[in-house]
Design a protein around this motif. Structure first.
Motif, PDB file in Angstrom:
ATOM      1  N   LYS A   1       0.837  -1.196   0.000  1.00  0.00           N
ATOM      2  CA  LYS A   1       0.000   0.000   0.000  1.00  0.00           C
ATOM      3  C   LYS A   1       0.874   1.249   0.000  1.00  0.00           C
ATOM      4  CE  LYS A   1      -3.572  -2.314   2.634  1.00  0.00           C
ATOM      5  NZ  LYS A   1      -4.194  -2.441   3.936  1.00  0.00           N
ATOM      6  N   ARG A   2       0.275   2.332  -0.415  1.00  0.00           N
ATOM      7  CA  ARG A   2       0.990   3.601  -0.451  1.00  0.00           C
ATOM      8  C   ARG A   2       1.286   4.044   0.976  1.00  0.00           C
ATOM      9  NH1 ARG A   2      -1.041   9.226  -1.775  1.00  0.00           N
ATOM     10  NH2 ARG A   2       0.833  10.305  -2.407  1.00  0.00           N
ATOM     11  N   ASN A   3       2.488   4.500   1.191  1.00  0.00           N
ATOM     12  CA  ASN A   3       2.922   4.878   2.523  1.00  0.00           C
ATOM     13  C   ASN A   3       3.277   6.364   2.522  1.00  0.00           C
ATOM     14  OD1 ASN A   3       3.696   4.742   5.140  1.00  0.00           O
ATOM     15  ND2 ASN A   3       5.624   3.702   4.767  1.00  0.00           N
ATOM     16  N   ASP A   4       2.564   7.143   3.321  1.00  0.00           N
ATOM     17  CA  ASP A   4       2.839   8.574   3.426  1.00  0.00           C
ATOM     18  C   ASP A   4       3.478   8.867   4.777  1.00  0.00           C
ATOM     19  OD1 ASP A   4       1.742   9.180   0.961  1.00  0.00           O
ATOM     20  OD2 ASP A   4      -0.270   9.487   1.790  1.00  0.00           O
ATOM     21  N   GLU A   5       4.403   9.805   4.765  1.00  0.00           N
ATOM     22  CA  GLU A   5       5.016  10.239   6.005  1.00  0.00           C
ATOM     23  C   GLU A   5       4.188  11.372   6.600  1.00  0.00           C
ATOM     24  OE1 GLU A   5       9.097  11.255   5.627  1.00  0.00           O
ATOM     25  OE2 GLU A   5       9.539   9.515   4.389  1.00  0.00           O
ATOM     26  N   PHE A   6       4.147  11.424   7.915  1.00  0.00           N
ATOM     27  CA  PHE A   6       3.432  12.500   8.592  1.00  0.00           C
ATOM     28  C   PHE A   6       4.346  13.710   8.709  1.00  0.00           C
ATOM     29  CE2 PHE A   6       2.473  14.771  12.557  1.00  0.00           C
ATOM     30  CZ  PHE A   6       1.186  15.194  12.242  1.00  0.00           C
ATOM     31  N   THR A   7       3.829  14.835   8.268  1.00  0.00           N
ATOM     32  CA  THR A   7       4.567  16.083   8.428  1.00  0.00           C
ATOM     33  C   THR A   7       3.768  16.974   9.367  1.00  0.00           C
ATOM     34  OG1 THR A   7       3.506  16.971   6.449  1.00  0.00           O
ATOM     35  CG2 THR A   7       5.681  15.988   6.186  1.00  0.00           C
ATOM     36  N   PRO A   8       4.404  17.535  10.382  1.00  0.00           N
ATOM     37  CA  PRO A   8       3.686  18.367  11.340  1.00  0.00           C
ATOM     38  C   PRO A   8       3.073  19.589  10.658  1.00  0.00           C
ATOM     39  CG  PRO A   8       5.859  17.814  12.161  1.00  0.00           C
ATOM     40  CD  PRO A   8       5.805  17.352  10.752  1.00  0.00           C
ATOM     41  N   GLY A   9       1.887  19.969  11.110  1.00  0.00           N
ATOM     42  CA  GLY A   9       1.207  21.139  10.580  1.00  0.00           C
ATOM     43  C   GLY A   9       0.250  20.834   9.444  1.00  0.00           C
TER      44      GLY A   9
END
Length: 148
Positions: free
Chosen positions: A118-126
């Motif tokens: 599955k597509r994996n996105d990184e969490f970016t603050p804000g």
């Protein structure tokens, strides 16, 4: 005369070779290749996976139960006995995913498994996270059917 015949038979049995059909034993186990294909080229490589093979007829739980470190998102499991298996693959480390499958491992079949990551996105603050909507009418506590 009888002694000569018995000695001739003994000599024949001692010098006889084994049959060709017996010397061509087929292996009772096969190799299974597992490929993990990312849908997005930006997905990181999978660093380790836990693989569990359980027999379908419940005679051998955990025939294969080991952690593998894939190279280029693929790895090989050597000497898996033939049979029908429940396959559980747990991706460990940075990329987390789980795959469950039912497969027949045999010399006659292609023993190559392919799973799409599955597509994996990184969490970016804000960044904006959408609100979760909870339907209180379908909870187990508020549903009347769950108390019957």
């Amino acid at each position: 005369m009888k002694a000569v015949c018995v000695l001739a038979l003994l000599l024949m049995f001692m010098t006889a070779t084994t049959a060709n059909a017996q010397s061509k034993k087929l292996p009772d186990s096969v190799n299974v290749l597992i490929r993990l294909h990312p849908r997005d080229a930006q997905n990181p490589l999978v660093d380790s996976v836990l693989v569990i093979f359980d027999r379908f007829d419940r005679t051998g739980a955990g025939i294969v139960k080991r952690i593998y470190h894939p190279i280029d998102n693929q790895f090989t499991i050597f000497k898996v006995p033939e049979g029908k298996y429940y396959i559980n693959i747990f991706c460990l480390g940075f990329y987390r995913d789980t795959f469950n499958d039912l497969m027949f491992v045999s010399k006659r079949h292609s023993n190559n498994l392919r799973y799409k990551l599955k597509r994996n996105d990184e969490f970016t603050p804000g960044t904006y996270l959408p609100d979760m909507e909870v339907d209180f009418a379908n909870l187990a506590i508020t549903n009347i059917k769950s108390f019957r």
